[in-house]
Scaffold this active site. Structure first.
Site, PDB file in Angstrom:
ATOM      1  N   GLY A 199       0.847  -1.178   0.000  1.00  0.00           N
ATOM      2  CA  GLY A 199       0.000   0.000   0.000  1.00  0.00           C
ATOM      3  C   GLY A 199       0.881   1.226   0.000  1.00  0.00           C
ATOM      4  O   GLY A 199       2.034   1.174   0.443  1.00  0.00           O
TER       5      GLY A 199
ATOM      6  N   GLN B 173       2.996  10.023   0.986  1.00  0.00           N
ATOM      7  CA  GLN B 173       4.294   9.346   0.931  1.00  0.00           C
ATOM      8  C   GLN B 173       5.064   9.647  -0.347  1.00  0.00           C
ATOM      9  O   GLN B 173       6.254   9.373  -0.426  1.00  0.00           O
ATOM     10  CB  GLN B 173       4.114   7.834   1.070  1.00  0.00           C
TER      11      GLN B 173
ATOM     12  N   CYS C 224       6.819   0.483   7.160  1.00  0.00           N
ATOM     13  CA  CYS C 224       6.359   1.593   6.330  1.00  0.00           C
ATOM     14  C   CYS C 224       7.476   1.993   5.376  1.00  0.00           C
ATOM     15  O   CYS C 224       8.637   2.092   5.784  1.00  0.00           O
ATOM     16  CB  CYS C 224       5.984   2.776   7.222  1.00  0.00           C
ATOM     17  N   LEU C 225       7.125   2.222   4.119  1.00  0.00           N
ATOM     18  CA  LEU C 225       8.122   2.612   3.125  1.00  0.00           C
ATOM     19  C   LEU C 225       8.780   3.936   3.491  1.00  0.00           C
ATOM     20  O   LEU C 225       9.933   4.169   3.134  1.00  0.00           O
ATOM     21  CB  LEU C 225       7.480   2.706   1.742  1.00  0.00           C
TER      22      LEU C 225
ATOM     23  N   HIS D  85      -3.547   1.500   7.985  1.00  0.00           N
ATOM     24  CA  HIS D  85      -2.200   2.059   7.890  1.00  0.00           C
ATOM     25  C   HIS D  85      -2.149   3.179   6.850  1.00  0.00           C
ATOM     26  O   HIS D  85      -1.628   4.273   7.129  1.00  0.00           O
ATOM     27  CB  HIS D  85      -1.211   0.944   7.533  1.00  0.00           C
ATOM     28  N   GLU D  86      -2.694   2.922   5.665  1.00  0.00           N
ATOM     29  CA  GLU D  86      -2.658   3.932   4.605  1.00  0.00           C
ATOM     30  C   GLU D  86      -3.568   5.112   4.938  1.00  0.00           C
ATOM     31  O   GLU D  86      -3.220   6.266   4.677  1.00  0.00           O
ATOM     32  CB  GLU D  86      -3.022   3.323   3.249  1.00  0.00           C
TER      33      GLU D  86
ATOM     34  N   HIS E 188      -1.961   7.712   7.020  1.00  0.00           N
ATOM     35  CA  HIS E 188      -1.127   8.665   6.283  1.00  0.00           C
ATOM     36  C   HIS E 188      -1.934   9.883   5.841  1.00  0.00           C
ATOM     37  O   HIS E 188      -1.406  10.997   5.809  1.00  0.00           O
ATOM     38  CB  HIS E 188      -0.488   8.010   5.059  1.00  0.00           C
TER      39      HIS E 188
END
Length: 192
Positions: A45, A50, A106-107, A148-149, A152
Protein backbone atom coordinates in the site's frame (compact mmCIF):
# COMPACT_ATOMS: atom_id res chain seq x y z
CA UNK A 1 7.19 6.40 -13.41
CA UNK A 2 8.57 5.49 -10.02
CA UNK A 3 8.27 8.43 -7.64
CA UNK A 4 10.61 9.12 -4.72
CA UNK A 5 9.14 8.08 -1.37
CA UNK A 6 9.14 10.77 1.30
CA UNK A 7 11.24 9.80 4.33
CA UNK A 8 10.32 10.17 7.98
CA UNK A 9 10.93 13.75 9.11
CA UNK A 10 9.37 15.39 6.06
CA UNK A 11 6.47 17.66 7.16
CA UNK A 12 4.08 16.35 4.45
CA UNK A 13 3.82 13.10 6.44
CA UNK A 14 2.30 15.03 9.37
CA UNK A 15 -0.26 17.06 7.43
CA UNK A 16 -3.93 16.14 7.04
CA UNK A 17 -4.53 15.46 3.34
CA UNK A 18 -7.31 17.22 1.44
CA UNK A 19 -10.19 15.82 -0.61
CA UNK A 20 -9.99 16.20 -4.38
CA UNK A 21 -12.50 16.16 -7.21
CA UNK A 22 -12.53 14.59 -10.67
CA UNK A 23 -10.81 17.69 -12.10
CA UNK A 24 -7.58 17.01 -10.20
CA UNK A 25 -4.87 17.34 -12.89
CA UNK A 26 -3.32 14.16 -14.29
CA UNK A 27 -4.90 11.94 -11.64
CA UNK A 28 -4.83 8.79 -13.81
CA UNK A 29 -1.10 9.21 -14.39
CA UNK A 30 -0.51 9.93 -10.70
CA UNK A 31 -2.38 6.78 -9.65
CA UNK A 32 -0.46 4.69 -12.21
CA UNK A 33 2.78 6.14 -10.80
CA UNK A 34 1.66 5.27 -7.27
CA UNK A 35 1.11 1.62 -8.27
CA UNK A 36 4.49 1.51 -9.99
CA UNK A 37 6.19 3.13 -6.98
CA UNK A 38 4.50 0.76 -4.53
CA UNK A 39 5.45 -2.37 -6.48
CA UNK A 40 8.94 -1.02 -7.19
CA UNK A 41 9.56 -0.73 -3.45
CA UNK A 42 7.90 -4.06 -2.53
CA UNK A 43 5.01 -2.37 -0.74
CA UNK A 44 1.42 -3.51 -0.28
CA UNK A 45 0.00 0.00 0.00
CA UNK A 46 1.07 3.59 -0.49
CA UNK A 47 -0.61 6.91 0.23
CA UNK A 48 -0.24 10.18 -1.68
CA UNK A 49 1.55 11.98 1.20
CA UNK A 50 4.29 9.35 0.93
CA UNK A 51 5.03 10.61 -2.58
CA UNK A 52 4.83 14.25 -1.51
CA UNK A 53 1.20 15.01 -2.41
CA UNK A 54 -1.12 16.16 0.37
CA UNK A 55 -4.25 14.66 -1.20
CA UNK A 56 -6.61 11.91 0.03
CA UNK A 57 -5.53 9.11 -2.30
CA UNK A 58 -4.07 5.71 -1.49
CA UNK A 59 -3.70 2.36 -3.22
CA UNK A 60 -3.73 -1.08 -1.63
CA UNK A 61 -2.87 -4.55 -2.92
CA UNK A 62 -3.40 -7.16 -0.21
CA UNK A 63 -4.02 -9.94 -2.75
CA UNK A 64 -0.24 -10.42 -2.84
CA UNK A 65 -0.19 -10.95 0.95
CA UNK A 66 -3.05 -13.47 0.93
CA UNK A 67 -1.63 -15.37 -2.06
CA UNK A 68 1.74 -15.76 -0.34
CA UNK A 69 0.42 -17.06 2.98
CA UNK A 70 1.15 -20.62 4.02
CA UNK A 71 -1.99 -22.80 4.20
CA UNK A 72 -2.07 -22.74 8.02
CA UNK A 73 -1.68 -18.92 8.04
CA UNK A 74 -4.77 -18.47 5.82
CA UNK A 75 -6.87 -19.53 8.82
CA UNK A 76 -5.74 -16.34 10.56
CA UNK A 77 -7.70 -14.24 8.03
CA UNK A 78 -10.87 -16.20 7.20
CA UNK A 79 -12.81 -14.71 4.31
CA UNK A 80 -10.13 -12.13 3.53
CA UNK A 81 -9.30 -12.71 -0.13
CA UNK A 82 -7.38 -9.46 -0.43
CA UNK A 83 -8.05 -6.49 -2.68
CA UNK A 84 -6.28 -4.43 -5.31
CA UNK A 85 -7.95 -1.07 -5.09
CA UNK A 86 -7.71 2.71 -5.31
CA UNK A 87 -9.20 4.81 -2.50
CA UNK A 88 -9.95 8.49 -3.14
CA UNK A 89 -11.38 10.89 -0.51
CA UNK A 90 -11.51 8.06 2.03
CA UNK A 91 -13.12 8.64 5.41
CA UNK A 92 -13.58 6.01 8.11
CA UNK A 93 -17.22 5.49 9.07
CA UNK A 94 -16.79 2.86 11.80
CA UNK A 95 -14.40 0.37 13.37
CA UNK A 96 -15.31 -2.93 15.02
CA UNK A 97 -13.80 -5.81 16.89
CA UNK A 98 -10.92 -6.42 19.23
CA UNK A 99 -7.58 -4.74 18.67
CA UNK A 100 -5.04 -7.29 17.45
CA UNK A 101 -1.29 -7.06 16.84
CA UNK A 102 0.47 -7.22 13.50
CA UNK A 103 4.08 -6.46 12.71
CA UNK A 104 3.92 -3.32 10.55
CA UNK A 105 6.51 -1.48 8.54
CA UNK A 106 6.36 1.59 6.33
CA UNK A 107 8.12 2.61 3.12
CA UNK A 108 8.64 6.10 4.63
CA UNK A 109 10.22 4.58 7.77
CA UNK A 110 12.49 1.91 6.30
CA UNK A 111 14.12 -0.86 8.31
CA UNK A 112 11.82 -0.44 11.31
CA UNK A 113 9.04 -2.92 12.02
CA UNK A 114 6.92 -3.05 15.17
CA UNK A 115 3.75 -4.70 16.41
CA UNK A 116 0.80 -2.33 16.14
CA UNK A 117 -2.66 -3.01 17.59
CA UNK A 118 -5.64 -2.11 15.41
CA UNK A 119 -9.33 -3.14 15.32
CA UNK A 120 -10.42 -6.22 13.36
CA UNK A 121 -12.73 -4.36 10.96
CA UNK A 122 -13.03 -0.98 9.30
CA UNK A 123 -15.97 0.51 7.42
CA UNK A 124 -14.78 3.19 5.05
CA UNK A 125 -16.49 5.56 2.63
CA UNK A 126 -14.42 6.37 -0.45
CA UNK A 127 -14.48 6.97 -4.18
CA UNK A 128 -12.79 4.74 -6.72
CA UNK A 129 -10.63 5.98 -9.60
CA UNK A 130 -13.83 6.85 -11.53
CA UNK A 131 -15.16 8.87 -8.57
CA UNK A 132 -17.93 6.34 -7.92
CA UNK A 133 -18.87 6.45 -4.22
CA UNK A 134 -18.54 3.26 -2.11
CA UNK A 135 -18.99 2.33 1.51
CA UNK A 136 -17.52 -1.06 2.45
CA UNK A 137 -16.39 -3.00 5.47
CA UNK A 138 -13.01 -4.74 5.36
CA UNK A 139 -11.45 -7.12 7.86
CA UNK A 140 -8.28 -9.08 8.49
CA UNK A 141 -5.00 -8.06 6.93
CA UNK A 142 -6.85 -5.98 4.32
CA UNK A 143 -8.38 -3.82 7.08
CA UNK A 144 -4.91 -3.56 8.62
CA UNK A 145 -3.35 -2.14 5.44
CA UNK A 146 -6.31 0.22 4.92
CA UNK A 147 -5.93 1.53 8.49
CA UNK A 148 -2.20 2.06 7.89
CA UNK A 149 -2.66 3.93 4.61
CA UNK A 150 -5.63 5.90 5.95
CA UNK A 151 -3.46 7.06 8.84
CA UNK A 152 -1.13 8.66 6.28
CA UNK A 153 -4.05 10.82 5.09
CA UNK A 154 -4.51 12.00 8.68
CA UNK A 155 -0.83 12.80 9.27
CA UNK A 156 -0.40 9.74 11.50
CA UNK A 157 2.40 7.19 11.25
CA UNK A 158 2.41 3.61 12.54
CA UNK A 159 5.03 4.56 15.12
CA UNK A 160 2.46 6.90 16.70
CA UNK A 161 0.59 3.79 17.88
CA UNK A 162 3.59 2.51 19.84
CA UNK A 163 4.01 2.75 23.59
CA UNK A 164 6.37 5.53 24.80
CA UNK A 165 9.13 3.09 25.82
CA UNK A 166 9.12 1.44 22.37
CA UNK A 167 9.27 4.89 20.73
CA UNK A 168 12.29 5.83 22.83
CA UNK A 169 13.99 2.58 21.84
CA UNK A 170 13.73 3.40 18.11
CA UNK A 171 14.40 7.15 18.40
CA UNK A 172 18.00 6.97 17.15
CA UNK A 173 16.91 4.93 14.10
CA UNK A 174 14.20 7.51 13.35
CA UNK A 175 16.72 10.32 13.70
CA UNK A 176 19.01 8.55 11.23
CA UNK A 177 16.17 8.20 8.72
CA UNK A 178 15.26 11.89 9.01
CA UNK A 179 18.93 12.78 8.38
CA UNK A 180 19.13 10.53 5.31
CA UNK A 181 21.38 7.99 7.02
CA UNK A 182 19.56 4.93 5.71
CA UNK A 183 20.09 2.77 2.64
CA UNK A 184 17.14 1.33 0.74
CA UNK A 185 16.73 -0.15 -2.71
CA UNK A 186 14.17 2.45 -3.79
CA UNK A 187 14.29 6.21 -4.35
CA UNK A 188 13.72 8.31 -1.21
CA UNK A 189 13.16 12.01 -0.70
CA UNK A 190 14.72 13.32 2.51
CA UNK A 191 13.92 16.67 4.06
CA UNK A 192 16.53 19.31 3.47
Amino acid sequence: MILPIVAYGNPVLREVAVDIDANYPNLDTFIANMWETMYGSNGVGIAAPQVNKGIRVFVVDTKQIIENLEEDEKNDYPGDEGIKQVFINAHIVDTEGEDWPYNEGCLSIPKIREDVYRPEKVTIRYQDENFVQHEKTFHGVTARVIFHEYDHLEGVLFIDHLKPLKKRMIKSKLDDISKGKVRVDYKMLFKK
